[in-house]
Design a protein around this motif. Sequence first.
Motif, PDB file in Angstrom:
ATOM      1  N   THR A 153     -43.479 -37.413  68.398  1.00  0.00           N
ATOM      2  CA  THR A 153     -42.139 -37.999  68.423  1.00  0.00           C
ATOM      3  C   THR A 153     -41.174 -37.048  69.109  1.00  0.00           C
ATOM      4  OG1 THR A 153     -42.730 -38.871  66.277  1.00  0.00           O
ATOM      5  CG2 THR A 153     -40.497 -39.260  67.016  1.00  0.00           C
ATOM      6  N   THR A 154     -41.302 -35.761  68.821  1.00  0.00           N
ATOM      7  CA  THR A 154     -40.423 -34.792  69.465  1.00  0.00           C
ATOM      8  C   THR A 154     -40.671 -34.773  70.970  1.00  0.00           C
ATOM      9  OG1 THR A 154     -40.754 -33.525  67.466  1.00  0.00           O
ATOM     10  CG2 THR A 154     -39.532 -32.465  69.238  1.00  0.00           C
ATOM     11  N   LEU A 155     -41.946 -34.816  71.354  1.00  0.00           N
ATOM     12  CA  LEU A 155     -42.273 -34.812  72.785  1.00  0.00           C
ATOM     13  C   LEU A 155     -41.685 -36.031  73.476  1.00  0.00           C
ATOM     14  CD1 LEU A 155     -45.969 -33.607  73.031  1.00  0.00           C
ATOM     15  CD2 LEU A 155     -43.879 -32.415  73.699  1.00  0.00           C
ATOM     16  N   ARG A 156     -41.669 -37.150  72.768  1.00  0.00           N
ATOM     17  CA  ARG A 156     -41.126 -38.379  73.378  1.00  0.00           C
ATOM     18  C   ARG A 156     -39.616 -38.428  73.263  1.00  0.00           C
ATOM     19  NH1 ARG A 156     -42.787 -42.368  70.033  1.00  0.00           N
ATOM     20  NH2 ARG A 156     -42.149 -43.990  71.479  1.00  0.00           N
ATOM     21  N   ARG A 157     -39.019 -37.351  72.751  1.00  0.00           N
ATOM     22  CA  ARG A 157     -37.566 -37.269  72.578  1.00  0.00           C
ATOM     23  C   ARG A 157     -37.024 -38.457  71.785  1.00  0.00           C
ATOM     24  NH1 ARG A 157     -36.405 -33.292  76.136  1.00  0.00           N
ATOM     25  NH2 ARG A 157     -37.945 -33.147  77.787  1.00  0.00           N
ATOM     26  N   GLU A 158     -37.716 -38.804  70.710  1.00  0.00           N
ATOM     27  CA  GLU A 158     -37.202 -39.860  69.851  1.00  0.00           C
ATOM     28  C   GLU A 158     -36.872 -39.264  68.492  1.00  0.00           C
ATOM     29  OE1 GLU A 158     -38.910 -43.559  69.838  1.00  0.00           O
ATOM     30  OE2 GLU A 158     -38.665 -43.671  72.022  1.00  0.00           O
ATOM     31  N   ARG A 159     -36.214 -40.053  67.677  1.00  0.00           N
ATOM     32  CA  ARG A 159     -35.874 -39.568  66.345  1.00  0.00           C
ATOM     33  C   ARG A 159     -37.065 -39.754  65.411  1.00  0.00           C
ATOM     34  NH1 ARG A 159     -31.386 -38.191  64.171  1.00  0.00           N
ATOM     35  NH2 ARG A 159     -31.960 -39.035  62.131  1.00  0.00           N
ATOM     36  N   ILE A 160     -37.278 -38.760  64.582  1.00  0.00           N
ATOM     37  CA  ILE A 160     -38.317 -38.901  63.574  1.00  0.00           C
ATOM     38  C   ILE A 160     -37.801 -39.799  62.464  1.00  0.00           C
ATOM     39  CG2 ILE A 160     -39.546 -37.666  61.753  1.00  0.00           C
ATOM     40  CD1 ILE A 160     -39.828 -35.345  63.633  1.00  0.00           C
ATOM     41  N   ASN A 161     -38.612 -40.766  62.088  1.00  0.00           N
ATOM     42  CA  ASN A 161     -38.250 -41.679  61.010  1.00  0.00           C
ATOM     43  C   ASN A 161     -38.412 -40.946  59.672  1.00  0.00           C
ATOM     44  OD1 ASN A 161     -38.354 -43.570  58.960  1.00  0.00           O
ATOM     45  ND2 ASN A 161     -39.188 -45.162  60.313  1.00  0.00           N
ATOM     46  N   MET A 162     -37.268 -40.547  59.090  1.00  0.00           N
ATOM     47  CA  MET A 162     -37.343 -39.684  57.910  1.00  0.00           C
ATOM     48  C   MET A 162     -37.959 -40.392  56.714  1.00  0.00           C
ATOM     49  SD  MET A 162     -36.842 -36.711  58.658  1.00  0.00           S
ATOM     50  CE  MET A 162     -36.794 -35.715  57.187  1.00  0.00           C
ATOM     51  N   ALA A 163     -37.713 -41.699  56.602  1.00  0.00           N
ATOM     52  CA  ALA A 163     -38.292 -42.429  55.463  1.00  0.00           C
ATOM     53  C   ALA A 163     -39.804 -42.323  55.513  1.00  0.00           C
ATOM     54  CB  ALA A 163     -37.855 -43.890  55.523  1.00  0.00           C
ATOM     55  N   CYS A 164     -40.320 -42.498  56.729  1.00  0.00           N
ATOM     56  CA  CYS A 164     -41.767 -42.429  56.919  1.00  0.00           C
ATOM     57  C   CYS A 164     -42.273 -41.031  56.594  1.00  0.00           C
ATOM     58  CB  CYS A 164     -42.076 -42.814  58.357  1.00  0.00           C
ATOM     59  SG  CYS A 164     -43.779 -42.596  58.826  1.00  0.00           S
ATOM     60  N   LEU A 165     -41.557 -40.028  57.120  1.00  0.00           N
ATOM     61  CA  LEU A 165     -42.003 -38.647  56.928  1.00  0.00           C
ATOM     62  C   LEU A 165     -42.005 -38.285  55.437  1.00  0.00           C
ATOM     63  CD1 LEU A 165     -42.881 -36.330  58.693  1.00  0.00           C
ATOM     64  CD2 LEU A 165     -40.563 -35.457  58.625  1.00  0.00           C
ATOM     65  N   ASP A 166     -40.905 -38.660  54.751  1.00  0.00           N
ATOM     66  CA  ASP A 166     -40.824 -38.342  53.319  1.00  0.00           C
ATOM     67  C   ASP A 166     -41.949 -39.026  52.546  1.00  0.00           C
ATOM     68  OD1 ASP A 166     -38.672 -36.676  53.475  1.00  0.00           O
ATOM     69  OD2 ASP A 166     -37.211 -38.303  53.321  1.00  0.00           O
ATOM     70  N   LYS A 167     -42.252 -40.275  52.936  1.00  0.00           N
ATOM     71  CA  LYS A 167     -43.287 -41.015  52.233  1.00  0.00           C
ATOM     72  C   LYS A 167     -44.641 -40.309  52.429  1.00  0.00           C
ATOM     73  CE  LYS A 167     -43.878 -44.471  49.641  1.00  0.00           C
ATOM     74  NZ  LYS A 167     -43.010 -44.665  48.473  1.00  0.00           N
ATOM     75  N   MET A 168     -44.927 -39.932  53.698  1.00  0.00           N
ATOM     76  CA  MET A 168     -46.201 -39.248  53.958  1.00  0.00           C
ATOM     77  C   MET A 168     -46.271 -37.978  53.131  1.00  0.00           C
ATOM     78  SD  MET A 168     -47.469 -39.501  57.848  1.00  0.00           S
ATOM     79  CE  MET A 168     -45.947 -39.333  58.722  1.00  0.00           C
ATOM     80  N   ALA A 169     -45.138 -37.255  53.115  1.00  0.00           N
ATOM     81  CA  ALA A 169     -45.125 -35.993  52.386  1.00  0.00           C
ATOM     82  C   ALA A 169     -45.387 -36.234  50.912  1.00  0.00           C
ATOM     83  CB  ALA A 169     -43.800 -35.292  52.590  1.00  0.00           C
ATOM     84  N   SER A 170     -44.846 -37.353  50.389  1.00  0.00           N
ATOM     85  CA  SER A 170     -45.042 -37.533  48.952  1.00  0.00           C
ATOM     86  C   SER A 170     -46.497 -37.908  48.663  1.00  0.00           C
ATOM     87  CB  SER A 170     -44.051 -38.550  48.375  1.00  0.00           C
ATOM     88  OG  SER A 170     -44.519 -39.839  48.572  1.00  0.00           O
ATOM     89  N   PHE A 171     -47.099 -38.716  49.549  1.00  0.00           N
ATOM     90  CA  PHE A 171     -48.537 -38.977  49.372  1.00  0.00           C
ATOM     91  C   PHE A 171     -49.333 -37.683  49.470  1.00  0.00           C
ATOM     92  CE2 PHE A 171     -47.693 -43.509  50.301  1.00  0.00           C
ATOM     93  CZ  PHE A 171     -48.340 -44.024  49.206  1.00  0.00           C
ATOM     94  N   LEU A 172     -48.926 -36.872  50.440  1.00  0.00           N
ATOM     95  CA  LEU A 172     -49.613 -35.599  50.644  1.00  0.00           C
ATOM     96  C   LEU A 172     -49.523 -34.761  49.372  1.00  0.00           C
ATOM     97  CD1 LEU A 172     -51.077 -34.025  52.776  1.00  0.00           C
ATOM     98  CD2 LEU A 172     -48.920 -33.074  53.545  1.00  0.00           C
ATOM     99  N   PHE A 173     -48.314 -34.743  48.804  1.00  0.00           N
ATOM    100  CA  PHE A 173     -48.059 -33.970  47.596  1.00  0.00           C
ATOM    101  C   PHE A 173     -49.034 -34.369  46.486  1.00  0.00           C
ATOM    102  CE2 PHE A 173     -45.484 -33.529  43.640  1.00  0.00           C
ATOM    103  CZ  PHE A 173     -45.399 -32.149  43.649  1.00  0.00           C
ATOM    104  N   TYR A 174     -49.137 -35.693  46.243  1.00  0.00           N
ATOM    105  CA  TYR A 174     -50.017 -36.139  45.161  1.00  0.00           C
ATOM    106  C   TYR A 174     -51.476 -35.845  45.489  1.00  0.00           C
ATOM    107  CZ  TYR A 174     -45.868 -38.370  43.409  1.00  0.00           C
ATOM    108  OH  TYR A 174     -44.611 -38.580  42.935  1.00  0.00           O
ATOM    109  N   ALA A 175     -51.828 -36.038  46.770  1.00  0.00           N
ATOM    110  CA  ALA A 175     -53.223 -35.796  47.150  1.00  0.00           C
ATOM    111  C   ALA A 175     -53.587 -34.332  46.938  1.00  0.00           C
ATOM    112  CB  ALA A 175     -53.454 -36.202  48.596  1.00  0.00           C
ATOM    113  N   VAL A 176     -52.659 -33.433  47.312  1.00  0.00           N
ATOM    114  CA  VAL A 176     -52.951 -32.001  47.136  1.00  0.00           C
ATOM    115  C   VAL A 176     -53.112 -31.694  45.643  1.00  0.00           C
ATOM    116  CG1 VAL A 176     -52.095 -29.655  47.401  1.00  0.00           C
ATOM    117  CG2 VAL A 176     -51.784 -31.282  49.238  1.00  0.00           C
ATOM    118  N   ILE A 177     -52.250 -32.278  44.824  1.00  0.00           N
ATOM    119  CA  ILE A 177     -52.349 -32.016  43.387  1.00  0.00           C
ATOM    120  C   ILE A 177     -53.694 -32.495  42.842  1.00  0.00           C
ATOM    121  CG2 ILE A 177     -51.449 -32.685  41.133  1.00  0.00           C
ATOM    122  CD1 ILE A 177     -48.739 -32.444  42.177  1.00  0.00           C
ATOM    123  N   LEU A 178     -54.089 -33.721  43.262  1.00  0.00           N
ATOM    124  CA  LEU A 178     -55.384 -34.248  42.812  1.00  0.00           C
ATOM    125  C   LEU A 178     -56.521 -33.352  43.270  1.00  0.00           C
ATOM    126  CD1 LEU A 178     -55.322 -38.105  43.170  1.00  0.00           C
ATOM    127  CD2 LEU A 178     -56.239 -36.758  41.288  1.00  0.00           C
TER     128      LEU A 178
END
Lengths: 399, 254
Positions: A229-254
């Motif tokens: 996204t940065t390379l394409r000079r577009e805005r990162i969709n924060m909702a998407c990023l936060d959601k991925m991070a939260s899934f990541l968070f739970y997966a790491v805990i598991l």
Amino acid sequence: MHTAAHAMLFLLPQTTGYIFPNEAEMPWSLLIVVYPYLTGLVAGAFILASLVKVFNVKELQPVYRLSLLTALAFLLIAPLPLLLHLGHPERSYEIFLTPNLTSAMAMFGFVYAWYLMVVLLLEIWFTYRRELIVWSQGERTVMKVVYRVLSLFSVDTSEESAAFDRKAIKVITIVGIPSAFLLHGYVGFIFGSVKANPWWSSVLMPIVFLFSAIVSGIALVTFLYMVLTTLRRERINMACLDKMASFLFYAVILDFSLEFLDFIHRLYESEESIKILSELVMNRLFFSLGVIQVLLGMFVPLGIMVLIRVLRLDEELRKLLYFVAVILIQLGIFATRWNVVIGGQMFSKSFRGLMEYKAKIGGMDGFLMTLVLLVLPFIVLTVLIKVLPPWDRPESVAR
Amino acid sequence: MTGFFKRLPEAVVRVGIVFLLFITTVSFARWMIPASLKNGREHRTATVKRETAKAIHYAGADACTECHKEINAVKTEGYHRNLSCETCHGAAKNHAEDPDVKAVTDKVREACTRCHMYDPSRPTGFPQINPVVHNPRKQCVECHKPHSPKPPHVPQECQACHGQIARTKEVSPHVDLPCTTCHTVDVQHKVSPREVRAQIPSDRSFCAKCHSIDSPVKETQKVDIKTHGEKYLCWQCHYPHEPELHSYGTKTLP
């Protein structure tokens, strides 16, 4: 024969304690570390994609196609380390044509073929079918032919056909989730079922592999999404990023809980191997397991994500921290694979000695080849993204 | 039938065709592969045929005797009696049939070290050397006659032939016991080890001399041999050259 004997003379002094004569050289080298690493990324990326289609996690729509393409790119490269390690990649087609139906190792061929053909390629095809037709109309040159062929000369762009595509995708994804579990669960099984090796032999192995796969897959797609996204000079969709991070968070805990469970279990059972395994962990694997896998690969990223949640940091800082976290996680998962594959070959079956592993630099299964194999999926992905852009183009937002 | 196909979405038809094509290709390829590659039994038969058709290069262990009687006589007396001539001289069928074709003789050190280089997996007593320190820069045949190798003098230490055991004992609680405490060894054992055997302790009372509670020997751990592992020989549980117990984890694993 003579070189083997010389290798012995060279390797023997690096061992400690008593080892059996045939244990000085390790049969499974760096490439076998890369293999579960790559397949893990495939399964993880696919499961991220399935969150969108089966569990209707709308926020993740922007990375749906990207994760499918990532899974495909890594899946295409995943068998290479195995074939190279066997020493004659040019003969590999023979394995596929005359499979050994009673070998657990050969099962990978079937799991792989099923996953590639029936799950990934089909899902990607149905996802892109309508666009391919539209794109082929907009193109003039070779690409027109390419898109025609890729769409299998499909012509139907009606709303009905699109509805069918969506239904098909849903069905394939539902079949795909157990398939992805199978793909990486299988890899875990191959290690977990070696009953002569106490470091591997554990029923938890397939599950631990699976969760670490999910962790690594989500982390990889997050990484790719941020970079692309940065390379394409577009805005990162924060909702998407936060959601991925939260899934990541739970997966790491598991993932962490499972590995911790395995650890506790071993400690409490205290079988005859426990002494040598603790030697292994405290000496040979201290850095790759204690420091990289657990500290840098789990605790630091978990800390970062807790911090982000508690402090409600602003966007820029959040991006930066996520970025650091996913890179650390990637490193940690690679170390996990190393600790399983190489670690499992570092102690003697006599339980009285430790071996040492020195990777070769060159050669078909050396360090340089490992680097090539780790870069190759990204090159494949670049081509895939060029041909099948995973972003919603203005003219194709129809769905 | 055609009506049914018409009603299928076109996507399914196209994908179906691709899968059919794929399955047909694979089936065709499978069909093309000769049965000897698919069927285990046929595979073995074919392999036997292929291998037996190959040209023979070796004359066999007895072929040389006929013309090289003296050398053979020397060899049958020496340590290398069980080695076939061609083990060292290479395939020599052509030479045996026509002596004008020279047989090969490899005098390099590597020709001997492939059997005599130290390797812990070799059996007890097998003569092994470390080529790095054993008279380097000279060919082995300068000192040892290849057809009847004898060390120029009889080795004095048990370690010369039982290196692994000696090194193991070196780091064990039994380090101070000479081999001869437990083994009665005739001097001839060092000359012809297979003919003159060394003795091994025969019963539990042997170890009891030093380890029984009523033993006069000081500085040893004592057990009541009437109850301790009573049905077995001591060395079924304790390796006599490294009775490890308390030493485990401290002495063997630095």
